[in-house]
Design an enzyme around this catalytic site. Sequence first.
Site, PDB file in Angstrom:
ATOM      1  CB  VAL A  53      17.817   9.910  -0.744  1.00 30.68           C
ATOM      2  CG1 VAL A  53      17.191   8.663  -1.362  1.00 30.68           C
ATOM      3  CG2 VAL A  53      17.920  11.017  -1.780  1.00 30.68           C
ATOM      4  CE1 TYR A 108      28.017  12.302   3.050  1.00 31.95           C
ATOM      5  CE2 TYR A 108      26.790  14.310   3.508  1.00 31.95           C
ATOM      6  CZ  TYR A 108      26.993  13.179   2.744  1.00 31.95           C
ATOM      7  OH  TYR A 108      26.171  12.922   1.675  1.00 31.95           O
ATOM      8  CE  LYS A 152      29.038  13.598  -0.338  1.00 26.55           C
ATOM      9  NZ  LYS A 152      29.316  12.720  -1.514  1.00 26.55           N
ATOM     10  CB  SER A 155      25.236  16.470   0.326  1.00 26.46           C
ATOM     11  OG  SER A 155      24.275  16.765   1.328  1.00 26.46           O
TER      12      SER A 155
END
Length: 245
Positions: free
Chosen positions: A201, A168, A172, A145
Amino acid sequence: MNTNTNKIALVTGATRGIGLETVRQLAETGVHVLLAGRNRDKAVEAALALQARGLPVEAIALDVTDATSIASAAQQVETRHGRLDILVNNAGILLDDPVQKVSGQSLETWRKTFDTNVFGVIATTQAFLPLLHRSAAGRIVNVSSLLGSNTLHSDPASPIYDFKVPAYNVSKSAVNAWTVQLAHELKDSTIKVNTIHPGYVQTDMNAGQGEVTVPEGARTSVRLALIDADGPNGGYFHLDQVLPW
């Protein structure tokens, strides 16, 4: 003749969202795609829907947090196909509590996030790497990401500077670092490994709040999965754009 018809791919976390769309787009180029999901029934349902459209898709059960499941999946691929040409490490989770600050996220959140987003990627790659070495041109795509970019997180002018979902984000960043390390190991082989940002997205992970469609979000994974011998190794991309680590 489409040379992709000779290729075997596996996409993790593929029963919905970007993973499912990655399967569809790869299959439409002629790649035989293994649609992997931790719930076999959901994987079969998704694969049958794509098969009904004439696409070469096969379901396989694979939970990236379960060593037995990973080993079983790798054995099935070896038995059925003898090799793997493309591995897309797509499975991922976001568990951060939006009410808590960086220092307030629970250790359980950190551990569960890393189990899937980091250790799951490493364990799956380790299991399938011998089969990728049997390919004439193996490809590994690690779905990361833009939120994994330490450069952008450190820049007050960047669009993600204030977007701190720490477990998160850091997971990544770790995926990016793993990609660089693995690319160095593979630099003298025919395998190429890259990490990608799909875009913001519209998926279940963000309750459909993204800026780009799911088909657009899958494009970078598909592009890097199908690069030729002149393609990059050890890079971080969104579409054709090289991203800052």
